[in-house]
Design an enzyme around this catalytic site. Sequence first.
Site, PDB file in Angstrom:
ATOM      1  N   GLU A  37     -33.883 -11.654  54.719  1.00 53.70           N
ATOM      2  CA  GLU A  37     -32.852 -11.437  53.710  1.00 53.70           C
ATOM      3  C   GLU A  37     -33.246 -10.320  52.735  1.00 53.70           C
ATOM      4  O   GLU A  37     -34.347 -10.324  52.181  1.00 53.70           O
ATOM      5  CB  GLU A  37     -32.593 -12.753  52.964  1.00 53.70           C
ATOM      6  N   THR A  79     -24.985  -9.730  55.106  1.00 50.49           N
ATOM      7  CA  THR A  79     -25.738 -10.373  56.198  1.00 50.49           C
ATOM      8  C   THR A  79     -24.899 -10.453  57.471  1.00 50.49           C
ATOM      9  O   THR A  79     -25.406 -10.223  58.575  1.00 50.49           O
ATOM     10  CB  THR A  79     -26.154 -11.813  55.829  1.00 50.49           C
ATOM     11  N   ASP A 254     -32.077  -7.335  56.713  1.00 49.62           N
ATOM     12  CA  ASP A 254     -30.631  -7.244  56.989  1.00 49.62           C
ATOM     13  C   ASP A 254     -29.936  -6.117  56.230  1.00 49.62           C
ATOM     14  O   ASP A 254     -29.022  -5.481  56.751  1.00 49.62           O
ATOM     15  CB  ASP A 254     -29.910  -8.600  56.799  1.00 49.62           C
ATOM     16  N   HIS A 255     -30.374  -5.863  54.986  1.00 54.83           N
ATOM     17  CA  HIS A 255     -29.752  -4.812  54.155  1.00 54.83           C
ATOM     18  C   HIS A 255     -30.576  -4.687  52.890  1.00 54.83           C
ATOM     19  O   HIS A 255     -31.476  -5.498  52.648  1.00 54.83           O
ATOM     20  CB  HIS A 255     -28.294  -5.155  53.826  1.00 54.83           C
TER      21      HIS A 255
HETATM   22  C1  GP9 Z   1     -25.894 -16.655  53.114  1.00 52.29           C
HETATM   23  C2  GP9 Z   1     -26.522 -15.374  53.559  1.00 52.29           C
HETATM   24  C3  GP9 Z   1     -26.678 -14.407  52.431  1.00 52.29           C
HETATM   25  O1  GP9 Z   1     -25.328 -17.323  54.163  1.00 52.29           O
HETATM   26  O2  GP9 Z   1     -25.830 -14.840  54.611  1.00 52.29           O
HETATM   27  O3  GP9 Z   1     -25.548 -13.685  52.247  1.00 52.29           O
HETATM   28  P1  GP9 Z   1     -25.406 -12.148  51.888  1.00 52.29           P
HETATM   29  O4  GP9 Z   1     -24.927 -12.146  50.463  1.00 52.29           O
HETATM   30  O5  GP9 Z   1     -26.697 -11.428  52.005  1.00 52.29           O
HETATM   31  O6  GP9 Z   1     -24.416 -11.655  52.850  1.00 52.29           O
HETATM   32 MN    MN Z   2     -28.102 -10.766  53.352  1.00 46.87          MN
END
Ligand code: GP9
Ligand code: MN
Length: 399
Positions: A37, A79, A254-255
């Site tokens: 994350e 995400t 992811d970002h």
């Molecule tokens: C929560 C996770 C985090 O399910 O996908 O979300 P984000 O804000 O990074 O898309």
């Molecule tokens: Mn995310």
Amino acid sequence: SDKSVEPVTNYLQGMSDTKSDYFGLAEGKNLVLISLESTQNFVINRKVNGEEITPFLNSLIEDSYYFSNIYEQAAQGKTSDAEFMIHTGLYPLSSGSVFVRRPENEFISLPKLLKAKNNYSAATFHGNSINFWNRKQMYPSLGYNQYFSQEDYHITEENSVNYGIKDIPFFEQSITHLSTLTEPYMASFLTLTNHFPFLLESEDQRMPPADTSVDVVNRYVTTVNYEDAAIERFFDLLKKEGMYEDTIFVIYGDHYGISQEFEEGVHELLDQPETPINHLQLQQIPLIIHIPGEEGAIFETIGGEIDIHATILELMGIDEEQRTNFSENLFTRDPNKPVVFRDGSMVASEYAYLNNACYSMNTESLTEEENCETYLETVRKELKLSDEIILGDLFRFIE
Ligand code: GP9
Ligand code: MN
């Protein structure tokens, strides 16, 4: 078949598709995908006040393929955009999330391709609600036959923070679920603890916060460091349970986690000026592919998050008869192929187009607009065709 699919298939057929010596290297192995994350690449091999932020990942990289120049390409779907690109090799939409807007489409995705190839099962693991980003509806469309979410974990106030269960108990509890899957499997994990605003009780902080002028950045260091410890715990448990050896691990950020608003703190941490190219480089995410028994190597190839898709297909030995995505296998990726951003900007090895201006990557300064023109043609073309595929649900018409 339908006429509307022709421009798409014509373009995709014209794209390169060069195989490498890595083709099929991990064929038949379990595939474990881990989304880190909000994890940016600058944390890798980085010390703050003498301490490594990611000691475990740094050591894992020694025995892994580490791609050190990969840019995130997520848009508003965050995400879920990352998941979408990796699973399908298509671009996210310019607004909203494909997960929410087009969950009923026909997708050609990793779980389906693995199932067709070697009868893989596929499951996802996430400590938050399965309805977040409409995953409950989207995951079956992507070919997952099972998911583990909030209800499948023992979650207490003690073991959670911010968005849900902390990464360490998440991985500890996931092991039991993982061991129930039928092999070979594809198992995808979404970490959570390192999510804005990066909250963590002091007893869970394994290193002190950084000391820049931006608190968000100072805390970020501690939550990334915790996430790193969680991945280490997961690996330890997998080894203990005999679930490590026959698996390929694909670990990616992811970002970005630090938005431009707080980025000044990162520039301070890295002791660099705030420039357009430094901002661009902060959009890099780590990509680590670990195959037990294989020697490590660093790949400096420029690439995008979307390219993780084709890179996995390469390693899993999947050769699609017909190309159905915009993803380039990172082992053979052309450095002059632009990494396409959803806002129409791009980066390639020599040039980048940012904020409506063309930059030379060598001098890191502005250059004539025309240097970017052919790259931008590709950018426009690919975004347009990808949108057509998604908005027209065009894969209905492909056999
Ligand atoms: C929560 C996770 C985090 O399910 O996908 O979300 P984000 O804000 O990074 O898309
Ligand atoms: Mn995310």
